[in-house]
Design a protein around this motif. Structure first.
Motif, PDB file in Angstrom:
ATOM      1  N   LEU A   1    -124.101  39.108  55.353  1.00 35.06           N
ATOM      2  CA  LEU A   1    -124.307  37.665  55.461  1.00 35.06           C
ATOM      3  C   LEU A   1    -125.599  37.223  54.765  1.00 35.06           C
ATOM      4  O   LEU A   1    -125.639  36.190  54.089  1.00 35.06           O
ATOM      5  CB  LEU A   1    -124.349  37.259  56.932  1.00 35.06           C
ATOM      6  N   LEU A   2    -126.658  38.017  54.901  1.00 34.83           N
ATOM      7  CA  LEU A   2    -127.938  37.660  54.306  1.00 34.83           C
ATOM      8  C   LEU A   2    -127.867  37.637  52.777  1.00 34.83           C
ATOM      9  O   LEU A   2    -128.346  36.692  52.137  1.00 34.83           O
ATOM     10  CB  LEU A   2    -129.023  38.642  54.764  1.00 34.83           C
ATOM     11  N   PHE A   3    -127.269  38.666  52.199  1.00 35.16           N
ATOM     12  CA  PHE A   3    -127.210  38.718  50.741  1.00 35.16           C
ATOM     13  C   PHE A   3    -126.248  37.662  50.189  1.00 35.16           C
ATOM     14  O   PHE A   3    -126.429  37.179  49.069  1.00 35.16           O
ATOM     15  CB  PHE A   3    -126.832  40.123  50.269  1.00 35.16           C
ATOM     16  N   THR A   4    -125.266  37.297  50.956  1.00 31.39           N
ATOM     17  CA  THR A   4    -124.400  36.177  50.548  1.00 31.39           C
ATOM     18  C   THR A   4    -125.190  34.865  50.582  1.00 31.39           C
ATOM     19  O   THR A   4    -125.115  34.050  49.657  1.00 31.39           O
ATOM     20  CB  THR A   4    -123.177  36.078  51.474  1.00 31.39           C
ATOM     21  N   TYR A   5    -125.965  34.678  51.640  1.00 34.46           N
ATOM     22  CA  TYR A   5    -126.779  33.470  51.780  1.00 34.46           C
ATOM     23  C   TYR A   5    -127.833  33.379  50.677  1.00 34.46           C
ATOM     24  O   TYR A   5    -128.176  32.290  50.207  1.00 34.46           O
ATOM     25  CB  TYR A   5    -127.442  33.473  53.165  1.00 34.46           C
ATOM     26  N   TRP A   6    -128.370  34.520  50.267  1.00 33.60           N
ATOM     27  CA  TRP A   6    -129.406  34.538  49.229  1.00 33.60           C
ATOM     28  C   TRP A   6    -128.841  34.376  47.809  1.00 33.60           C
ATOM     29  O   TRP A   6    -129.599  34.417  46.851  1.00 33.60           O
ATOM     30  CB  TRP A   6    -130.205  35.835  49.324  1.00 33.60           C
ATOM     31  N   GLY A   7    -127.535  34.245  47.699  1.00 37.04           N
ATOM     32  CA  GLY A   7    -126.950  33.962  46.388  1.00 37.04           C
ATOM     33  C   GLY A   7    -126.516  35.170  45.595  1.00 37.04           C
ATOM     34  O   GLY A   7    -126.396  35.098  44.359  1.00 37.04           O
ATOM     35  N   TYR A   8    -126.236  36.273  46.283  1.00 36.18           N
ATOM     36  CA  TYR A   8    -125.814  37.489  45.575  1.00 36.18           C
ATOM     37  C   TYR A   8    -124.327  37.773  45.820  1.00 36.18           C
ATOM     38  O   TYR A   8    -123.918  38.922  45.972  1.00 36.18           O
ATOM     39  CB  TYR A   8    -126.648  38.687  46.034  1.00 36.18           C
ATOM     40  N   GLN A   9    -123.513  36.694  45.847  1.00 36.59           N
ATOM     41  CA  GLN A   9    -122.082  36.884  46.098  1.00 36.59           C
ATOM     42  C   GLN A   9    -121.443  37.757  45.012  1.00 36.59           C
ATOM     43  O   GLN A   9    -120.692  38.671  45.311  1.00 36.59           O
ATOM     44  CB  GLN A   9    -121.345  35.532  46.149  1.00 36.59           C
ATOM     45  N   GLU A  10    -121.736  37.476  43.769  1.00 26.41           N
ATOM     46  CA  GLU A  10    -121.233  38.288  42.652  1.00 26.41           C
ATOM     47  C   GLU A  10    -122.387  38.488  41.674  1.00 26.41           C
ATOM     48  O   GLU A  10    -122.524  37.770  40.683  1.00 26.41           O
ATOM     49  CB  GLU A  10    -120.042  37.617  41.962  1.00 26.41           C
ATOM     50  N   ALA A  11    -123.198  39.459  41.995  1.00 29.38           N
ATOM     51  CA  ALA A  11    -124.395  39.713  41.186  1.00 29.38           C
ATOM     52  C   ALA A  11    -124.032  40.606  40.005  1.00 29.38           C
ATOM     53  O   ALA A  11    -123.422  41.669  40.178  1.00 29.38           O
ATOM     54  CB  ALA A  11    -125.469  40.372  42.037  1.00 29.38           C
ATOM     55  N   LEU A  12    -124.426  40.177  38.828  1.00 30.43           N
ATOM     56  CA  LEU A  12    -124.126  40.915  37.608  1.00 30.43           C
ATOM     57  C   LEU A  12    -125.332  41.773  37.224  1.00 30.43           C
ATOM     58  O   LEU A  12    -126.458  41.289  37.161  1.00 30.43           O
ATOM     59  CB  LEU A  12    -123.796  39.944  36.467  1.00 30.43           C
ATOM     60  N   ILE A  13    -125.081  43.063  36.996  1.00 29.61           N
ATOM     61  CA  ILE A  13    -126.144  43.953  36.547  1.00 29.61           C
ATOM     62  C   ILE A  13    -126.568  43.529  35.133  1.00 29.61           C
ATOM     63  O   ILE A  13    -125.708  43.377  34.253  1.00 29.61           O
ATOM     64  CB  ILE A  13    -125.661  45.418  36.510  1.00 29.61           C
ATOM     65  N   PRO A  14    -127.855  43.307  34.868  1.00 28.04           N
ATOM     66  CA  PRO A  14    -128.291  42.930  33.508  1.00 28.04           C
ATOM     67  C   PRO A  14    -127.872  43.982  32.479  1.00 28.04           C
ATOM     68  O   PRO A  14    -128.082  45.179  32.691  1.00 28.04           O
ATOM     69  CB  PRO A  14    -129.814  42.855  33.639  1.00 28.04           C
ATOM     70  N   ALA A  15    -127.243  43.530  31.408  1.00 26.81           N
ATOM     71  CA  ALA A  15    -126.730  44.449  30.385  1.00 26.81           C
ATOM     72  C   ALA A  15    -127.855  44.923  29.467  1.00 26.81           C
ATOM     73  O   ALA A  15    -128.706  44.134  29.046  1.00 26.81           O
ATOM     74  CB  ALA A  15    -125.637  43.767  29.569  1.00 26.81           C
ATOM     75  N   HIS A  16    -127.839  46.214  29.165  1.00 25.90           N
ATOM     76  CA  HIS A  16    -128.803  46.817  28.233  1.00 25.90           C
ATOM     77  C   HIS A  16    -128.058  47.796  27.328  1.00 25.90           C
ATOM     78  O   HIS A  16    -128.221  49.014  27.439  1.00 25.90           O
ATOM     79  CB  HIS A  16    -129.912  47.537  29.002  1.00 25.90           C
ATOM     80  N   PRO A  17    -127.239  47.262  26.413  1.00 30.38           N
ATOM     81  CA  PRO A  17    -126.478  48.155  25.533  1.00 30.38           C
ATOM     82  C   PRO A  17    -127.363  48.992  24.619  1.00 30.38           C
ATOM     83  O   PRO A  17    -126.931  50.042  24.134  1.00 30.38           O
ATOM     84  CB  PRO A  17    -125.610  47.188  24.716  1.00 30.38           C
TER      85      PRO A  17
END
Length: 606
Positions: free
Chosen positions: A136-152
């Motif tokens: 619930l906390l991580f959903t509230y903090w805005g991490y519902q669908e967190a994308l890993i930063p790409a580093h190709p």
């Protein structure tokens, strides 16, 4: 140079001790290197991941016996902390592993301190709340669908490979390290401490084990391993959601793979994973279009598996008729079986009990209870009870059923706290001391209903009685054999305790209390269930201990026997002390005769 030679000599020993994990690891690397299909390489990575999660859960759930339903909390914390560090500060996950693991370990410490005071279903329900709160906390903090930063540009530095075989390699390496670590634990004293906590916490505390601290250690270590796996898992998923990291399915899967393979077995989670994960993936591919169908079939199959092999696949393999399957089961269970020992030549011919610590001069008060009372709501179990136990005394406590004798023992040994009153041991105020601390201070007890560690051998049960204080393994082994010889159980040393007759279990419990050479020995109905020859033998053992300096307090219903063997008798009725003196004096007291002994006592005396 000498250190180098010692290191080189240790290599063959390391390989021999860890033959199974190293051989399977080599086979795993060979198989993974040949995989070119995306689906199969991802399946290999998932199998290794869940095997690692199962092994981490096995530490707290299998070895320590605590049903944790919140393992997902630590997997999710590992993954999300590494993600945030990467998003906010550009820290690569290889470096983020360390703070992520530290956060998960600290979280386990914070929640474990209060939660591990609970037991059974209460502990399980408490742990279930933690991942739900974090979800619930991580959903509230805005991490519902967190994308890993790409580093190709730096796939290795940021764990961002297109080829899933790299993830399989990392997970496989973590698994083999966990396996080797578990085998090392199996060969250490920690195995005994964890097994004792799992089998019977009260009995473990009675031999001096701080059960709460042992569970906390296992909980924190388990959380740290889960966090490491969570970091790599999040990088493999690339898109992280609270449900995939903190969902109840993560905790349940950790439990399931361990149950199927075998709880409390070093390789049980690995075997369980080989069955459950491919099965779950295949069912999802077959029935994925039908909502809930895959989960239904998966659940039915698991129920059938657990009903057919309740102790897991490893134990099932050890019991089959096919020789190669039986050998396979024993091979992978190496290190998980009970300790097999041979008698020591120096003690096989002796029947003397272990020598007690040197008795101090004089006959001062060893234990003093003053106005001890215990209430359970409106029920008074013990009322204003006072007793002074002097050094070298042999005291018998008698009274009718429900008189408060066992309650008194529990108060004296720290298993319960009194409602009122004071307690001193060697002049120290010990009110509030936990039972394990009193045990380490030289006070040992047995129980009215024997509490053996059933899955351990008789030798291991007695060994646990002195394992906390013993520094030298050879001296510990000799003390164990001496105690076993003293109670005539040496021939049963390698049998598991749950196969013994009730009378022998009582003798084993006495041996477990004596092996630590206590100053004060409290025996709760030790004569119950013994035949006359066993009674006489135990009395001889106790008198030898008395002569060696041990103070003994004994509770038993065999009043005539107690009166013959003790120096002083104490009588309780309805929680109140009504008699205290020599056996002859006490048995003639009108109060005692009226309350407990009755007219039959005069006949028995004649």
């Amino acid at each position: 140079m000498a250190a180098r030679r010692a290191a080189l000599r240790a290599i063959p020993s390391f390989v021999r001790d860890n033959a199974a994990p190293l051989a399977l690891y080599g086979l795993f690397l060979l198989i993974v290197s040949q995989l070119s299909d995306y689906y199969l390489s991802r399946l290999a990575a998932l199998v290794a991941f869940w095997a690692g999660i199962g092994m981490s859960w096995n530490l707290i759930g299998g070895y320590a016996g605590q049903l944790s339903l919140g393992h997902a909390a630590f997997v999710g914390l590992g993954g999300y902390v590494a993600l945030i560090l990467q998003q906010k500060f550009g820290i690569p996950p290889w470096i983020g592993l360390f703070p992520s693991t530290a956060v998960a370990a600290l979280a386990a410490l914070a929640v474990g301190v209060p939660t591990l005071c609970l037991s059974g279903i209460y502990f399980a329900l408490a742990t279930l709340a933690y991942p739900l709160i974090l979800q619930l906390l991580f959903t509230y903090w805005g991490y519902q669908e967190a994308l890993i930063p790409a580093h190709p540009e730096s796939p290795f530095l940021y764990m961002q490979w297109r080829d899933n075989r790299w993830y399989a390699l990392i997970f496989g390496t973590i698994v083999v390290l966990c396996w080797i670590g578990t085998l090392k634990l199996e060969r250490s004293r920690w195995r005994y401490l964890l097994t004792a906590v799992r089998e019977d916490e009260a009995a473990a505390s009675a031999v001096g084990i701080n059960t709460w601290l042992v569970k906390l250690w296992a909980f924190v270590a388990s959380a740290a391993i889960a966090a490491v796996l969570g970091v790599v898992y999040a990088q493999m998923l690339f898109v992280v959601t609270p449900d995939t990291m903190f969902g109840i399915g993560v905790s349940v899967q950790a439990l399931v793979v361990t149950l199927v393979g075998g709880i409390g077995n070093p390789v049980g989670p690995l075997f369980g994973t080989f069955i459950t994960v491919p099965m779950a993936q295949a069912l999802d591919a077959q029935f994925g279009s039908i909502s809930g169908a895959a989960q239904l079939v998966y659940g039915i199959v698991l129920i059938v598996v657990i009903l057919l092999i309740p102790r897991g696949l490893i134990e099932a393999l050890k019991g089959v008729d096919a020789p190669w399957l039986k050998q396979l089961g024993h091979f992978f269970a190496s290190g998980a079986d009970g300790e097999i020992v041979l008698p020591m030549a120096s003690v096989t011919a002796t029947r003397s009990a272990p020598a007690a610590a040197a008795a101090p001069a004089g006959s001062g008060v060893l234990l003093r209870a003053e106005n001890l009372s215990k209430r359970y709501g409106g029920v008074v179990a013990l009322k204003s009870f006072s007793l002074a136990v002097r050094e070298h005394e042999f005291i018998g406590i008698v009274g009718p059923n429900g008189a408060g004798k066992t309650t008194l023992f529990d108060l004296l040994t720290g298993f319960q706290r009194p409602t009122a009153g004071r307690l001193w041991l060697r002049g120290d105020d010990v009110i509030g001391w936990p039972s394990y601390q009193l045990s380490r201070a030289g006070m040992r007890r047995t129980f009215q209903i024997p509490r053996p560690f059933g899955r351990l051998t008789v030798y291991e049960n007695v060994k646990l009685g002195a394992i906390i204080d013993a520094a030298d393994e050879e001296a510990l082994r000799e003390a164990v054999w001496t105690s076993l010889q003293a109670v005539a159980l040496a021939q049963f040393a390698n049998r598991t305790a749950d196969t013994l007759a009730p009378s022998r279990i009582r003798l084993m419990e006495v041996a477990r209390a004596l092996v630590a050479r206590p100053n004060l020995l409290l025996l709760d109905e030790p004569l119950a269930g013994l035949d006359p020859s066993e009674v006489n033998e135990l009395i001889e053992i106790l008198h030898r201990q008395l002569a060696a300096g041990v103070t003994i307090v004994l509770v038993d219903h065999a009043i005539s026997t107690v009166a013959k063997i003790v120096q002083r008798m104490v009588v309780i009725d309805n929680g109140v002390l009504i008699g205290d003196g020599t056996p002859d004096e006490v048995t003639c007291m009108p109060q005692v005769i009226e309350a407990y002994l009755g007219s039959k006592w005069d006949h028995a005396r004649r």
